[in-house]
Design a protein around this motif. Structure first.
Motif, PDB file in Angstrom:
ATOM      1  N   LEU A 130      30.237  -2.871  26.294  1.00  0.00           N
ATOM      2  CA  LEU A 130      30.297  -1.591  25.816  1.00  0.00           C
ATOM      3  C   LEU A 130      30.783  -0.425  26.612  1.00  0.00           C
ATOM      4  CD1 LEU A 130      25.737  -1.618  25.126  1.00  0.00           C
ATOM      5  CD2 LEU A 130      27.826  -0.983  23.659  1.00  0.00           C
ATOM      6  N   ASP A 131      31.289  -1.203  28.181  1.00  0.00           N
ATOM      7  CA  ASP A 131      32.017  -0.682  28.936  1.00  0.00           C
ATOM      8  C   ASP A 131      33.447  -0.683  28.461  1.00  0.00           C
ATOM      9  OD1 ASP A 131      29.975  -0.541  30.490  1.00  0.00           O
ATOM     10  OD2 ASP A 131      30.993  -2.678  31.126  1.00  0.00           O
ATOM     11  N   THR A 132      33.906  -1.199  27.417  1.00  0.00           N
ATOM     12  CA  THR A 132      34.970  -0.538  27.202  1.00  0.00           C
ATOM     13  C   THR A 132      35.567   0.363  25.778  1.00  0.00           C
ATOM     14  OG1 THR A 132      35.720  -3.557  25.738  1.00  0.00           O
ATOM     15  CG2 THR A 132      36.964  -2.658  28.223  1.00  0.00           C
ATOM     16  N   LEU A 133      34.151  -0.158  25.051  1.00  0.00           N
ATOM     17  CA  LEU A 133      34.277   0.895  23.787  1.00  0.00           C
ATOM     18  C   LEU A 133      34.620   2.097  24.613  1.00  0.00           C
ATOM     19  CD1 LEU A 133      32.962   1.817  20.768  1.00  0.00           C
ATOM     20  CD2 LEU A 133      30.784   1.290  21.824  1.00  0.00           C
ATOM     21  N   GLN A 134      33.792   2.919  25.134  1.00  0.00           N
ATOM     22  CA  GLN A 134      33.460   4.110  25.690  1.00  0.00           C
ATOM     23  C   GLN A 134      35.738   4.402  26.338  1.00  0.00           C
ATOM     24  OE1 GLN A 134      31.136   3.770  29.076  1.00  0.00           O
ATOM     25  NE2 GLN A 134      30.003   3.693  28.559  1.00  0.00           N
ATOM     26  N   THR A 135      36.597   3.255  25.640  1.00  0.00           N
ATOM     27  CA  THR A 135      37.870   4.292  26.130  1.00  0.00           C
ATOM     28  C   THR A 135      38.840   3.650  24.860  1.00  0.00           C
ATOM     29  OG1 THR A 135      38.401   2.086  27.420  1.00  0.00           O
ATOM     30  CG2 THR A 135      37.419   3.355  29.008  1.00  0.00           C
ATOM     31  N   MET A 136      37.169   3.076  24.210  1.00  0.00           N
ATOM     32  CA  MET A 136      38.138   3.375  22.541  1.00  0.00           C
ATOM     33  C   MET A 136      38.877   3.978  22.289  1.00  0.00           C
ATOM     34  SD  MET A 136      38.942   0.132  20.265  1.00  0.00           S
ATOM     35  CE  MET A 136      37.628  -0.504  21.209  1.00  0.00           C
ATOM     36  N   ASN A 137      40.621   4.878  21.050  1.00  0.00           N
ATOM     37  CA  ASN A 137      40.563   5.461  21.060  1.00  0.00           C
ATOM     38  C   ASN A 137      39.792   5.919  19.613  1.00  0.00           C
ATOM     39  OD1 ASN A 137      42.011   7.329  19.113  1.00  0.00           O
ATOM     40  ND2 ASN A 137      44.074   6.705  20.812  1.00  0.00           N
ATOM     41  N   LYS A 138      39.365   7.060  19.215  1.00  0.00           N
ATOM     42  CA  LYS A 138      38.872   7.610  18.079  1.00  0.00           C
ATOM     43  C   LYS A 138      39.911   7.253  17.146  1.00  0.00           C
ATOM     44  CE  LYS A 138      36.732  11.388  15.577  1.00  0.00           C
ATOM     45  NZ  LYS A 138      37.248  12.907  15.732  1.00  0.00           N
ATOM     46  N   HIS A 139      41.235   6.962  16.954  1.00  0.00           N
ATOM     47  CA  HIS A 139      41.909   6.440  16.497  1.00  0.00           C
ATOM     48  C   HIS A 139      41.740   5.519  15.723  1.00  0.00           C
ATOM     49  CE1 HIS A 139      45.512   6.413  13.108  1.00  0.00           C
ATOM     50  NE2 HIS A 139      45.294   5.012  13.680  1.00  0.00           N
ATOM     51  N   ASP A 140      41.238   3.783  16.320  1.00  0.00           N
ATOM     52  CA  ASP A 140      40.782   3.218  16.281  1.00  0.00           C
ATOM     53  C   ASP A 140      39.539   2.836  14.752  1.00  0.00           C
ATOM     54  OD1 ASP A 140      42.746   1.745  17.646  1.00  0.00           O
ATOM     55  OD2 ASP A 140      41.685   1.715  19.235  1.00  0.00           O
ATOM     56  N   ILE A 141      38.482   3.391  15.320  1.00  0.00           N
ATOM     57  CA  ILE A 141      37.285   3.772  14.049  1.00  0.00           C
ATOM     58  C   ILE A 141      38.143   4.241  13.345  1.00  0.00           C
ATOM     59  CG2 ILE A 141      35.478   4.665  14.126  1.00  0.00           C
ATOM     60  CD1 ILE A 141      35.664   3.220  16.632  1.00  0.00           C
ATOM     61  N   GLY A 142      37.907   3.419  11.803  1.00  0.00           N
ATOM     62  CA  GLY A 142      37.687   3.473  10.696  1.00  0.00           C
ATOM     63  C   GLY A 142      39.510   2.819  10.213  1.00  0.00           C
TER      64      GLY A 142
END
Length: 898
Positions: A130-142
């Motif tokens: 969950l901690d690193t999810l907050q730094t996930m690039n929006k482009h990765d989603i999808g």
């Protein structure tokens, strides 16, 4: 290279694929019911705990690789239900320790979990907490498969206390994921309230009513595929399902050894794990009455002996001893045990590692390395979570077995088989346990109970899993001699009340010993007790039981009968089943097994040879419903209640092209035996036919794409059957033959220990010649109380003087059962017997199946073809209660084998 899955893992994934394919155009309830029915499992009601969100469970006993299966399940669900190649996955584990271990495995490119996913998603695989999810690039989603590993405790809390969990809090670092949302997307999301301001003062009045940029809303928005590992530990109290619903998952997949109220879609037996060489069984148990030093000395001697044996193996194995010490206040605590090993037993200190809550000497150590010196691990209970080293062979529990904490978890650590392969030396196919106990009966009873309650073993599996060391020694000695029938073994029966054996008749008392247990009484029935005496002991126990207890008494004595029968099974006493020749075809001058692929190659069928048609696929739009019929057991599956006249769905433009739909159908309908070029050409013609001849719009086909996939798969099955049937009706049938020179390569063999039983026989009749210890799926009496026809067949075989031993063949087990090819798939005859002269007798009982007359005729013809030109060494009989000559079943068998 991705780790090759075991047969039971493949079957589990196929069950998931079927369920989610059906659910994509039906309901979870109907899909669940059909899957259970088709798999010949007891059809139980579906528990709709998530109000329409599909929720199913795979049951796998300890040592079966639940986490590997979870990794493989992600693309199965994503492709067959979520319709995405970039799923969001929420992977829930019960504890932070397991979270760390799972996260490490999924991010390690050398680990099988990571490789399973990498083979599907390549570089488009992101794993985080969950901690690193907050730094996930929006482009990765999808665009990537994103797997978030965490614990349910992160989210699980009463609805009035959500401010106590960060997952529900407004988090600015997540804001980029909440831009440009539509009204329908925000409708179900949690909003900022006045109460929110009290706990997050950086928000202001103007934020009230705004969508919370929270982790819970992130998952709610993206509808994750949710996996719950170790589900029996991961429910998190009564609020679990309410919490899951708040996360709005696309589906829920649970994996556990001990399901309770789960929707069990597929259940793996411990016998299947043993057959696929995943676990070491049986567990050879030694009890020690003289104290912990005696226990430790024998365990050390056994470990040293196993290491000498292991040097004969082709692969490196260094047997490890796990020692469960007492807690710090006990006599045999960690420090005392280590001192005893070094000073009294002359063990090198480098061989010893301590793993407790405060001392973690196993961290960052590769126990599988040939350079690793560790041979002994001392713990108290810290290894119960996540620790996994298949070199662990021996458990020495220095805590009293009746009160030992989590001893079954440590026992599970020594069950895993090195390299998941059968070992050349039979001593290395077993696990070993040394325990502190006054009675082997009490120790055995306790461990069996814990295997059932916490390790996912059925009661009958646990009965066979624990073997006293004295019996194991007898088996080893016996196996060095010629095959011979043993005496009935010593048998342990645990009862939940006190039994007074002094009230037994005097001539019975000599056959029984009594030991008190924490639950009641353990009766030990001595070696060589006859069946008649055994029945009399049961009657004596029943006389001292209450009416309610009598039901339990009858049950445990029935299990004990099965245990006695199992000990007498030929597989346990050095018997071998003769090779059974298989049918094949001559291809390019050499004999090849007539499996499905070889027959399809011979048939040389082309999809385009058949007229394009998909009559079973119909879309019917009415004023108030959208109905689709895909000929699924002739059921009409109704979807919703929508006013299509007002919405005009079929006339609306669709964002996809015909090529897009063909590409999608191509990915979903690929199968062995068809080239991609041939399949695509067929799909192009099929789509043209549906749109031009049946007047279905591209929008309609897009909306019904999952139903269309199922209809195409059914059509491909039908055309494949037609091609195979044509081949069987032409020259190919006469070319099916047994190779003249019988070898292991062109034959099938029933091997000792390889019989993945799931429904063991538990009748009153004691079979003496069944090759395996258990008999699969044999029912003595029907629901109406009549003796079943298959039971009559089995009894006649068992009693026949010409039968040396026989096997109840297990359906749909291509690797471990004998089969013959048919125009559809494979035919698994009911019974296979080896006769005293080495001949093989194959018996199929016609009344036992719901075959059509045509299917029965094909089976009979293929059986006769297998038996052809064998000079009586191969005999096939399609029998029924009374044949056309008026002969009884017994007369038919006698006529066939003399």
């Amino acid at each position: 290279m991705t780790l090759q899955l075991k047969d039971y893992q493949d079957r589990s994934l196929k069950a998931l694929e079927k369920f989610f394919t059906l659910t994509s155009f039906s309901t979870p309830e109907k899909a669940f019911e059909k899957c259970l029915f088709d798999a010949d499992m007891d059809v139980v009601p579906y528990n709709d705990r998530l109000q329409g969100i599909p929720s199913v469970c795979i049951r796998i006993p300890t040592g079966g690789g639940k986490t590997l299966l979870a990794a493989h399940s992600i693309p199965v669900v994503a492709e067959n239900y979520a319709d995405t190649d970039a799923p969001i996955v929420l992977w829930l584990v019960p504890t932070d320790m397991i979270r760390q271990q799972t996260l490490a495995a999924l991010t390690d490119v050398r680990h099988p979990y990571r490789q399973a996913l990498q083979s599907h998603y390549g570089d488009r695989l992101k794993v985080c907490d969950l901690d690193t999810l907050q730094t996930m690039n929006k482009h990765d989603i999808g665009n990537s498969c994103v797997i978030v590993v965490t614990t349910i405790q992160t989210f699980n809390i009463g609805k009035d206390k959500t401010h106590q969990r960060n997952a529900y809090a407004f988090d600015e670092s997540l804001s980029e994921h909440f831009t440009n949302l539509t009204a329908s997307q925000t409708e179900t999301l949690d909003k900022v309230t006045r109460e929110t301001l009290e706990h997050q003062p950086f928000l202001s009045e103007k934020d009230i009513g705004r969508v919370k940029h929270s982790l819970v809303n992130f998952f709610n928005l993206h509808r994750p595929i949710t996996i719950v590992d170790e589900a029996h530990k991961n429910r998190g109290g009564k609020s679990f399902f309410h919490t899951i619903q708040q996360l709005n998952p696309r589906c829920l997949i649970e994996l556990t050894a001990t399901p309770k109220d789960n929707n069990v879609l597929y259940s793996v037996s411990a016998a299947e794990l043993k057959t696929d060489h995943m676990i070491k069984l049986p567990v050879v148990l030694t009890e020690h009455r003289q104290g912990w030093q005696s226990c430790l000395i024998d365990a050390l001697l056994q470990r040293a002996d196993l290491e000498l044996i292991a040097q004969k193996e082709a692969e490196y194995i260094r047997p490890i001893l796990l020692i469960q010490a007492q807690d710090k206040n006990g006599e045999a605590n960690v420090e005392v045990v280590k001192q005893f090993l070094i000073e009294e037993s002359n063990i090198n200190a480098d061989w010893i590692a301590i793993s407790t809550g405060n001392t973690r000497e196993l961290e960052d150590i590769n126990l599988f390395s040939e350079n690793c010196p560790i041979r002994i691990v001392i713990t108290v209970e810290a290894l119960k979570e996540g620790w996994d080293c298949s070199f662990a062979y021996i458990l020495a529990s220095l805590q009293n077995i009746n009160s030992a904490t989590d001893v079954e978890q440590l026992l599970g650590r020594v069950l895993r088989m090195p390299y998941a392969k059968e070992r050349q030396n039979k001593e290395l196919n077993k696990a070993y346990a040394h325990v502190i106990s006054d009675s082997i009966a009490a120790a055995t009873s306790t461990l069996k109970d814990r295997m059932v309650e916490n390790m996912g073993f059925d009661r009958w599996e646990a009965e066979a899993a624990i073997v006293p060391a004295t019996q194991a020694k007898l088996e080893l000695d016996e196996s060095e001699e010629n095959y011979k029938k043993p005496n009935d073994p010593e048998t342990l029966i645990s009862l939940p009340f006190d039994i007074n054996i002094e009230e037994f008749e005097a001539d019975l008392q000599v056959y029984v010993r009594k030991h008190e247990t924490s639950q009641g009484t353990a009766l030990v029935i001595t070696t060589g007790t006859t069946d008649e005496r055994f029945d009399q002991i049961q009657d004596a126990a029943l006389n001292q039981a209450t009416p309610k207890q009598q039901v339990y008494v009858e049950s445990v004595f029935q299990e004990a009968r099965a245990q006695r029968q199992a000990a007498n099974a030929p597989e346990n006493w050095n018997a071998q089943f003769s090779l059974i020749p298989q049918l094949g075809l001559i291809f390019d001058g050499s004999w090849q097994l007539a499996d499905k692929e070889v027959i399809e190659d011979f048939a040389d069928w082309d999809l385009l040879d058949f007229p394009i048609s998909l009559e079973q696929f119909q879309i019917k739009e009415t004023a108030n419903s959208f109905e689709i019929d895909v000929n699924l057991k002739n059921e009409k599956l109704s979807y919703g209640h929508i006013d299509t006249k007002q919405l005009h769905f079929a006339d609306m433009p669709t964002p996809i092209s015909e090529t897009d739909l063909i590409n999608w159908l191509d990915r979903k309908t690929r199968r062995t035996g068809l080239t991609q070029t041939q399949l695509r050409a067929y799909l192009v013609k099929l789509l043209a036919y549906l749109m031009r001849e049946k007047k279905l719009s591209l929008t309609s086909l897009h909306r019904a794409q999952f139903q269309l996939v199922q209809a195409i798969k059914d059509e491909l099955d039908r055309l494949s059957h037609l091609a195979r049937k044509k081949a069987f009706q032409t020259d190919m049938f006469d070319l099916l033959m047994v190779d003249h020179n019988i070898t292991e390569e062109n034959s099938f063999e029933f091997k000792a220990g390889v019989y993945p039983v799931k429904k063991p026989y538990r009748g009153s009749y004691k079979f003496k010649k069944h090759f395996y210890a258990e008999i699969n799926d044999l029912i003595e009496k029907t629901e109406k109380g009549r003796v079943s026809e298959e039971f009559i067949c089995a009894r006649l075989l068992d009693m026949h003087p010409r039968v040396k031993h026989w096997v109840r063949n297990i359906e749909s087990q291509q690797r471990t059962s004998f089969w013959l090819p048919t125009d559809r798939n494979y035919f698994y005859p009911d019974f296979i017997a080896e006769l005293t002269d080495g001949s093989i007798f194959v018996l199929e009982y016609k009344g036992a199946h719901l075959d059509t007359a045509e299917d029965a005729l094909i089976k009979n013809d293929i059986g006769k073809q297998w038996a052809k030109n064998s000079n009586g060494k191969r005999i096939f009989l399609m029998a029924n209660a009374q044949d056309k000559f008026g002969r009884s079943l017994e007369e038919q068998i006698n006529q066939a084998i003399g």
